[in-house]
Design an enzyme around this catalytic site. Structure first.
Site, PDB file in Angstrom:
ATOM      1  N   ASP A  33     -15.920   9.509  -7.269  1.00  0.00           N
ATOM      2  CA  ASP A  33     -16.611   8.723  -6.237  1.00  0.00           C
ATOM      3  C   ASP A  33     -17.955   8.286  -6.805  1.00  0.00           C
ATOM      4  OD1 ASP A  33     -14.476   9.804  -4.847  1.00  0.00           O
ATOM      5  OD2 ASP A  33     -15.613  10.049  -2.988  1.00  0.00           O
ATOM      6  N   LYS A  68     -15.387   2.757  -0.533  1.00  0.00           N
ATOM      7  CA  LYS A  68     -15.813   3.830   0.373  1.00  0.00           C
ATOM      8  C   LYS A  68     -17.131   3.423   1.013  1.00  0.00           C
ATOM      9  CE  LYS A  68     -17.377   8.656  -0.091  1.00  0.00           C
ATOM     10  NZ  LYS A  68     -17.436   9.838  -0.965  1.00  0.00           N
ATOM     11  N   LYS A  78     -11.947   4.260   2.172  1.00  0.00           N
ATOM     12  CA  LYS A  78     -12.370   5.591   2.608  1.00  0.00           C
ATOM     13  C   LYS A  78     -13.655   5.509   3.411  1.00  0.00           C
ATOM     14  CE  LYS A  78     -14.054  10.032   0.793  1.00  0.00           C
ATOM     15  NZ  LYS A  78     -14.307  10.860  -0.397  1.00  0.00           N
TER      16      LYS A  78
END
Lengths: 351, 289
Positions: A183, A251, A287
């Site tokens: 991430d 995300k 996400k």
């Protein structure tokens, strides 16, 4: 249909049913690179990228918020609710990103991820455990062959304020320690000051750093920190920019700032993923992270995914929740459905 | 055309009191409340099990702060409630007279007794530990101390007949020791209970410490009795049949249950209710260290 600057989303959407749709390929696959290469003209240089991103249609903020609010009013009950709860459980990136994280805490979280409800072994396991890079090895060991992925934040999370070589080293470290997913945070400073190419190149470089020696690669999630991007237009632009640079997942947030995932922002990102898929055939995951605490919220997001992207995205491979307290609420709701009586925080773990 | 001095009547919308706020029932339902002769008084919210659930969440959230407050502080706040009640005395007298079909003088006696009871219980806040706890003699070099601790969230069914004095007599003893309460008001005369919410909201009592629900007692009590996060159950307002059902449901997570019994609410209450929702914590401490 060679993509060009003039080909806007609107046309892509209008003509999508009429033209031959490209076959869907996952963003992490080999074919995706070829598809992105077909868009190379818009990412050829700083000017082309800027013209493309600023050529994207503006976001109708009122319409977007109304749409997100409408999708949040669906009533999901009984068997559909049970299905949604279990689906949401399998989509959780169970997260601990605290300065005070200890190996013991990470191991406890991993145990919970494998077996979320000790009183009910039918509860499905979560998708991934999300930790800081130095905890990857610990998490990897604790998870063993459970099939749960280890996601690691990297690139000077959460601020992203470090030199590129440091960010790349951070990423390589995490991958070498066994992270299945990375991430990364984008450089919001660069994005907000209009240096789109820098952000683009950085994502590309991190994606390369995700490669393992055996030819496979850790999946790359790109965190926008939408709470710091000021406008919906910026969210749409950064979504396209990241997907063009090769993001496997986009995300919303780090969970470290005041504003985290909100339904409108997530809906906007889902729409960007839909349009990108229509244009290139590349499937990218989404996400939302931070601020999703209740089963009700989670189900609203699932409804949004289903209505915007449809069934293919309703799997842990393409949609995730970045959350920690959500899991307990899902478990309490699950217990309520199976026993008929309301559960309480005494019947789930404190973590 | 109306005359100049004619005013439109301003009806009061009675609402629930949950988490320090005044929501309508989640279900949107209301039911008609009448006086003893069947005259309409007001519409009261008809709570659903989801209102009960929300009230328990609010009560649990408030428990940490309320049980952690000093006994002195709790006593002060409860005394403040009595002060606020005194200021609204006339309103409560009218409501009790309507609800219970009593004469004004009898209703006045009820309300005065309720305010006095509130003061009486407020005084117990820093005294209950002396009668329910103390130093235990042990054969070893230790101090051994027992102290009463609040049990948690108490779900109380307020007495059906005594709409105000009875209500106060179940709420005050539970909260003074540090518990938080979800109280189900008298089914047929809930209005004094709902007005009590307005008093509690303006007397420094943290939101969620007392939550007032109105509606069908059996409908709201069932989910409360089965709720895993409710620690104790006061069945003052349940009839024999309902009480048995609720006790069975409450046994699942070993709630403390105070069973219904014939009560004269105007009599001296004693410490029974005060001690019913306490747990004893005993600590050993080495001597001479």
């Amino acid at each position: 249909m060679a993509a060009s600057r003039g080909m806007t989303l609107r046309y892509a959407r209008r003509y999508a049913p009429l033209v031959t749709m490209p076959i869907t390929v996952p963003a992490y696959g080999k074919e995706a690179a070829g598809r992105l290469a077909s868009m190379a003209d818009v990412t050829a240089d700083d000017g082309a990228l800027r013209r493309f991103l600023h050529g994207l249609p503006g976001v109708d903020a009122v319409g977007l918020e109304a749409r997100a609010a409408t999708l949040g009013t669906r009533s999901i009950k009984t068997t559909a609710k049970a299905y949604a709860i279990d689906l949401a459980l399998t989509m959780i990136d169970l997260t601990t990103l605290e300065g005070a994280d200890t190996p013991g805490k990470v191991r406890a979280l991993c145990a919970k991820g494998i077996n979320p409800d000790p009183t009910d072994r039918t509860a499905p396991k979560v998708a991934a455990i999300c930790v800081y890079p130095d905890m990857v090895a610990t998490a990897k060991e604790a998870l063993g062959d459970s099939g749960i992925h280890v996601a690691s934040v990297a690139t000077a999370f959460p601020a992203g304020r470090a030199a590129l070589p440091v960010k790349l080293a951070d990423t390589r470290d995490a991958v070498a320690a066994g992270a299945d997913e990375i991430d990364m945070v984008i450089d919001r400073g660069a994005f907000l000051s209009g240096r789109y190419m820098q952000v683009f190149e950085e994502i590309k470089a991190v994606k390369e750093a995700c490669a393992r020696p055996d030819g496979t690669a850790a999946h790359l999630k790109v965190i926008f920190e939408t709470g710091e991007l000021q406008t919906y237009d910026n969210v749409r632009r950064v979504s396209w920019l990241s997907m063009l640079a090769g993001a496997d997942f986009i995300k919303t947030s780090t969970g470290k700032v005041a504003v985290n995932a909100t339904p409108p922002v997530t809906l906007l990102m889902l729409e960007a993923v839909r349009d990108f898929h229509a244009a290139t055939g590349v499937q990218v995951g989404v996400k939302p992270a931070g601020g999703i605490r209740t089963t009700k919220d989670a189900i609203k997001y699932l409804v949004m995914v289903n209505e915007t992207l449809g069934e293919p995205w309703l799997t842990p491979d393409w949609f995730r929740f970045g959350a920690s307290s959500l899991l307990n609420d899902l478990l309490m709701q699950r217990q309520k459905l199976s026993t008929g009586r309301y559960s309480g925080p005494d019947y789930v773990t404190v973590d | 055309m109306s005359t100049v001095d004619a005013r439109l009547s301003v009806f009061k919308t009675y609402k629930l009191y949950v988490g320090g706020k005044f929501p309508r029932s989640e279900s949107g339902r209301v039911y008609e409340v009448t006086d003893g002769k069947g005259n309409w008084l007001a519409n009261a919210p008809l709570s659903s099990r989801k209102d009960a659930r929300d009230a328990v969440v609010a009560a649990r959230k408030a428990f940490g702060g309320w049980s952690g407050a000093t006994a002195y502080n709790r006593g002060q706040i409860l005394y403040r409630v009595a002060e606020m009640l005194e200021g609204r005395r006339d309103q409560f007298i009218a409501e009790v007279a309507d609800a219970e079909g009593r004469s004004k003088s009898k209703a006045t006696a009820q309300v005065d007794a309720a305010i006095d009871r509130w003061v009486w219980y407020a005084g117990w806040s820093d005294k209950v530990a002396q009668i329910a706890g103390g130093a235990n003699p042990v054969a070893g070099p230790y101090f051994n101390l027992s102290a009463p601790e609040p049990t948690g969230v108490v779900a109380a069914l307020a007495p059906q007949e005594s709409s105000f004095l009875g209500l106060v007599s179940v709420i005050a003893p539970a909260v003074v020791t540090g518990n938080t309460v979800v109280v189900v008001a008298s089914e047929n005369s809930p209005l004094p209970a709902l007005s009590l919410g307005e008093v509690l909201a303006t007397s420094d009592l943290p939101g969620g410490v007392v939550n007032v629900l109105s509606g069908r007692t059996a409908e709201i009590a069932a989910p409360l009795a089965a709720h895993q996060d409710v620690s104790a159950l006061d069945l003052a307002g349940a009839d024999a049949g309902l009480a048995k059902e609720l006790e069975t449901a409450a046994a699942d997570n070993l709630k403390r249950v105070l069973r219904p019994r014939a009560e004269d609410w105007s009599a001296d209450p004693g410490t029974d209710r005060l001690l019913a929702f306490l747990e004893t914590k005993t600590v050993w401490h080495p001597m001479g260290v």
